[in-house]
Motif scaffolding. Sequence first.
Motif, PDB file in Angstrom:
ATOM      1  N   GLU A 202       0.818  -1.199   0.000  1.00 29.28           N
ATOM      2  CA  GLU A 202       0.000   0.000   0.000  1.00 29.28           C
ATOM      3  C   GLU A 202       0.860   1.260   0.000  1.00 29.28           C
ATOM      4  OE1 GLU A 202      -3.094  -1.531  -0.869  1.00 29.28           O
ATOM      5  OE2 GLU A 202      -3.719   0.284   0.165  1.00 29.28           O
ATOM      6  N   TYR A 203       2.033   1.211   0.648  1.00 29.26           N
ATOM      7  CA  TYR A 203       2.822   2.442   0.685  1.00 29.26           C
ATOM      8  C   TYR A 203       3.425   2.777  -0.666  1.00 29.26           C
ATOM      9  CZ  TYR A 203       6.618  -0.865   1.915  1.00 29.26           C
ATOM     10  OH  TYR A 203       7.494  -1.904   1.956  1.00 29.26           O
ATOM     11  N   LYS A 205       1.699   2.151  -3.406  1.00 27.06           N
ATOM     12  CA  LYS A 205       0.516   2.731  -4.038  1.00 27.06           C
ATOM     13  C   LYS A 205       0.400   4.205  -3.632  1.00 27.06           C
ATOM     14  CE  LYS A 205      -3.779   0.450  -4.087  1.00 27.06           C
ATOM     15  NZ  LYS A 205      -5.025   0.189  -3.315  1.00 27.06           N
ATOM     16  N   LEU A 206       0.593   4.463  -2.336  1.00 27.76           N
ATOM     17  CA  LEU A 206       0.460   5.841  -1.868  1.00 27.76           C
ATOM     18  C   LEU A 206       1.544   6.741  -2.481  1.00 27.76           C
ATOM     19  CD1 LEU A 206      -1.221   7.712  -0.029  1.00 27.76           C
ATOM     20  CD2 LEU A 206       0.479   7.363   1.739  1.00 27.76           C
ATOM     21  N   ARG A 208       2.791   6.459  -5.387  1.00 30.58           N
ATOM     22  CA  ARG A 208       2.337   6.767  -6.749  1.00 30.58           C
ATOM     23  C   ARG A 208       1.182   7.763  -6.712  1.00 30.58           C
ATOM     24  NH1 ARG A 208       2.882   0.563  -8.433  1.00 30.58           N
ATOM     25  NH2 ARG A 208       5.002   0.652  -9.255  1.00 30.58           N
ATOM     26  N   VAL A 209       0.294   7.586  -5.739  1.00 35.36           N
ATOM     27  CA  VAL A 209      -0.829   8.517  -5.599  1.00 35.36           C
ATOM     28  C   VAL A 209      -0.313   9.945  -5.422  1.00 35.36           C
ATOM     29  CG1 VAL A 209      -2.649   9.254  -4.004  1.00 35.36           C
ATOM     30  CG2 VAL A 209      -2.541   6.876  -4.740  1.00 35.36           C
ATOM     31  N   LYS A 210       0.782  10.075  -4.672  1.00 35.50           N
ATOM     32  CA  LYS A 210       1.376  11.395  -4.435  1.00 35.50           C
ATOM     33  C   LYS A 210       1.936  12.025  -5.702  1.00 35.50           C
ATOM     34  CE  LYS A 210       4.056  10.045  -0.730  1.00 35.50           C
ATOM     35  NZ  LYS A 210       5.215  10.199   0.164  1.00 35.50           N
ATOM     36  N   GLY A 211       2.149  11.191  -6.728  1.00 35.21           N
ATOM     37  CA  GLY A 211       2.750  11.708  -7.946  1.00 35.21           C
ATOM     38  C   GLY A 211       4.259  11.628  -7.952  1.00 35.21           C
ATOM     39  N   VAL A 212       4.826  10.766  -7.120  1.00 36.25           N
ATOM     40  CA  VAL A 212       6.280  10.572  -7.144  1.00 36.25           C
ATOM     41  C   VAL A 212       6.639   9.885  -8.467  1.00 36.25           C
ATOM     42  CG1 VAL A 212       8.182   9.351  -6.014  1.00 36.25           C
ATOM     43  CG2 VAL A 212       6.372  10.372  -4.639  1.00 36.25           C
ATOM     44  N   PRO A 213       7.671  10.407  -9.168  1.00 37.80           N
ATOM     45  CA  PRO A 213       8.040   9.794 -10.448  1.00 37.80           C
ATOM     46  C   PRO A 213       8.369   8.304 -10.275  1.00 37.80           C
ATOM     47  CG  PRO A 213       9.186  11.865 -10.144  1.00 37.80           C
ATOM     48  CD  PRO A 213       8.477  11.578  -8.863  1.00 37.80           C
ATOM     49  N   GLU A 214       8.000   7.521 -11.268  1.00 30.15           N
ATOM     50  CA  GLU A 214       8.104   6.066 -11.150  1.00 30.15           C
ATOM     51  C   GLU A 214       9.524   5.584 -10.835  1.00 30.15           C
ATOM     52  OE1 GLU A 214       5.606   4.134 -10.910  1.00 30.15           O
ATOM     53  OE2 GLU A 214       6.546   2.159 -11.074  1.00 30.15           O
ATOM     54  N   HIS A 221      11.832   4.424  -2.867  1.00 29.48           N
ATOM     55  CA  HIS A 221      10.794   3.921  -1.968  1.00 29.48           C
ATOM     56  C   HIS A 221      10.797   2.396  -1.869  1.00 29.48           C
ATOM     57  CE1 HIS A 221       8.268   7.704  -1.507  1.00 29.48           C
ATOM     58  NE2 HIS A 221       9.272   8.047  -2.282  1.00 29.48           N
TER      59      HIS A 221
ATOM     60  N   GLU B 102       1.800  11.648 -13.795  1.00 26.17           N
ATOM     61  CA  GLU B 102       2.476  11.811 -12.503  1.00 26.17           C
ATOM     62  C   GLU B 102       2.286  13.225 -11.973  1.00 26.17           C
ATOM     63  OE1 GLU B 102       6.492  10.645 -13.418  1.00 26.17           O
ATOM     64  OE2 GLU B 102       6.045   8.507 -13.165  1.00 26.17           O
ATOM     65  N   ARG B 105      -1.410  13.334 -10.461  1.00 29.98           N
ATOM     66  CA  ARG B 105      -1.589  12.623  -9.190  1.00 29.98           C
ATOM     67  C   ARG B 105      -0.999  13.433  -8.046  1.00 29.98           C
ATOM     68  NH1 ARG B 105       1.192   7.809 -11.449  1.00 29.98           N
ATOM     69  NH2 ARG B 105      -0.320   7.026 -12.956  1.00 29.98           N
ATOM     70  N   SER B 119      -0.163   1.848   4.758  1.00 26.76           N
ATOM     71  CA  SER B 119      -0.011   2.771   3.640  1.00 26.76           C
ATOM     72  C   SER B 119       1.097   3.803   3.842  1.00 26.76           C
ATOM     73  CB  SER B 119      -1.350   3.434   3.292  1.00 26.76           C
ATOM     74  OG  SER B 119      -1.915   4.030   4.420  1.00 26.76           O
ATOM     75  N   ASN B 121       5.238   4.349   4.348  1.00 26.28           N
ATOM     76  CA  ASN B 121       6.488   3.631   4.119  1.00 26.28           C
ATOM     77  C   ASN B 121       7.268   3.520   5.427  1.00 26.28           C
ATOM     78  OD1 ASN B 121       9.057   2.781   3.271  1.00 26.28           O
ATOM     79  ND2 ASN B 121       8.718   3.682   1.256  1.00 26.28           N
ATOM     80  N   PHE B 124      10.824   5.596   5.923  1.00 23.23           N
ATOM     81  CA  PHE B 124      10.987   7.045   5.817  1.00 23.23           C
ATOM     82  C   PHE B 124      10.254   7.742   6.959  1.00 23.23           C
ATOM     83  CE2 PHE B 124      11.171   6.108   1.068  1.00 23.23           C
ATOM     84  CZ  PHE B 124      12.547   6.105   1.058  1.00 23.23           C
ATOM     85  N   HIS B 137       5.510  18.748  -6.621  1.00 27.11           N
ATOM     86  CA  HIS B 137       4.468  19.516  -7.300  1.00 27.11           C
ATOM     87  C   HIS B 137       4.590  21.014  -7.102  1.00 27.11           C
ATOM     88  CE1 HIS B 137       2.547  15.861  -8.425  1.00 27.11           C
ATOM     89  NE2 HIS B 137       2.293  15.499  -7.183  1.00 27.11           N
TER      90      HIS B 137
END
Lengths: 305, 351
Positions: A202-203, A205-206, A208-214, A221, B102, B105, B119, B121, B124, B137
């Motif tokens: 899930e983290y 997923k989160l 990616r939800v934040k928009g962190v580049p892949e 991460h 990206e 999002r 959910s 990490n 960190f 962003h």
Amino acid sequence: MRRYILARFVQALVSMVALSLIVFFLARLTGDPRDVLLGDDYSQEQWDKMGELWSLDEPIYVQYAIFLRNAATGNFGESIFWKEPAVEMLARRIPATVQLTLTAMSLSVIIAIPMGILSAVKRDTWIDYAGKTIAMLGQSVPAFWLGIILIWVFAVSWSLLPTSGRDGPLHYVLPSVTLGWFTVAGIMRITRSAMLDVLDSEYIKLARVKGVPENVVIWNHALRNAAIPVVTFLGLILGNFLTGFVVVETIFSWPGVGLLAIRGIQSNDFAIIQTVVMFGGLLFITINFLVDIFYGYLDPRIRYE
Amino acid sequence: MTTFPSDAGTSLDAPSSPSRLEVKDLQTWFYTGRGVVKAVDGVSFTLEPGETLGLVGESGSGKSITCLSILRLVPEPAGRIIGGEIWLGDTDLLQLSRHEMEQIRGRHVSMVLQDPMTSLNPVFNVEKQVGEGSMYHLGLHGSGLKDRVQQLLRWVRIPAPEVRANDYPHQMSGGMRQRIVGAIALSSQPSVLIADEPTTSLDVTIQAQYLQLLKDLQEEHRFSMIFVTHDFGIVARVCDRVAVMYAGRIVEMAPTRELFGSPRHPYARALIHSLPDPDTEVEWLTTIPGQPPSLYDLPPGCPFAPRCSEAMDICTQEYPPTFETGIAEPGAAGPPASHTAACWLYGDGSR
């Protein structure tokens, strides 16, 4: 973190004491060294004299104390065959072994970790299948067979690389590949499965939800979390290299610790065997200690335990 | 195609421009060894700026996949969005490149996940995880980023944010972690927040607190919200409108009070009737007979027909279109006063 390191250090010390006990008693279990040294024809006087010289007639705990005292001062006795202090013989052999270890290990890590990550990210594509095939081959092909095949193909048939010895960079190729082959497979497999677990979490997923580049998601991460099982495995492998050396150094006549161990065993050289085993054990404990500290760095849950 | 302007350097308190979200005929299918699963099959709805839309339905009805599709985070390669449009303002999200997505999002559309225990990490600290969105962003770095994190932690009412910023997730309780997740989701002031059962794994007292927090934040920052849940109590408290999903489709959509007052679709009716009424004592709770259909093998026609007491011949032959059924209780506030149901009962009768 300081408390954590201290705790691990105490554990390492305990392991070392246990190691010394095992080495000491195993050696005694093989019998009285005088039986080997004096042969069949000796007088009671010779027997007693040698016993006195090496404190062999003292009670066993006194002998152990003497062994510990000698070990602490770096005295592991003299090679019976070569008449040289065993520690000095070992010390001369260490650089060759360490160089081979580092070469094989760096090669494995550089190849295996990115391959494992790629395999996980491109799961169920041809890249993943190729990776899995390499891993399967690596884990099922034994070093003694691979070494001989490599010599046969690259040294004998094609004359591209030397068969044995340690006279230049080219000499490193075949032994490193033989040693690293199994390691690459193992590291890759562990990296792949650890990454798959983490990427599914899930983290991630989160993130990616934040928009962190892949690429940051994968290399920062995810890898930071997947590194824990990988580092454990690296520590184990590094320890296992020592046993690998006995095989690989024999096949390639590599003048390292493994070859020394074989010579010692072949000539019943008590001091050499004891020294090599002690060295191997110490190395294993040290590596584990370093791995534990590295865990603490990687995972705050361990650090704050 | 219009892209959103870069927001780096603009005022932090300016939310991303409020945009209308419009999902048109979304289809997200999963290709598995056992066959094709039409997890989301023709879902359409709009979400007006500032509005809260509830998405209810049982597990497997496609609520979560609908949400993940909007963010284009459907697990690949098994899952694929095979059709439809997702308009955010005047941008169709399905037409964007991975890189452009990206930048959407977290910035324009964000999400709060279900389980706060998993959910975040574990390796960190809070500061890094909360600040990351603002870094990518809003282009914040250094002390600006630090201040921003403090501000976000205060928004979600974390006590002693200067101290907590350096903590790691395992040092916090579930409720606090979920507030951290909220801070992460809102860090770049998105115009749409998707909340996927954000309170399911919290205990009841913390649930109420968290819902209140979300409502307050919405009041303050004017984002619109898609609230996924299967708890009708929560729906009644937070949602302006509700969409009921069944087997990958929206079967009924109405303003919240309207849905509770006069549900139209037999499935929605059965759901609402199965809610226990605290004033009357009953021995057995009402249940819906039968099982939800297997998505591998959907019957032709309406997937609810086999369980429906009012099924007609046509129900097993053809999937019903969405009919406007008219508002039963006018006066209920809410933007588009419409009550729709995908059910032949509301067809023109000639069929």
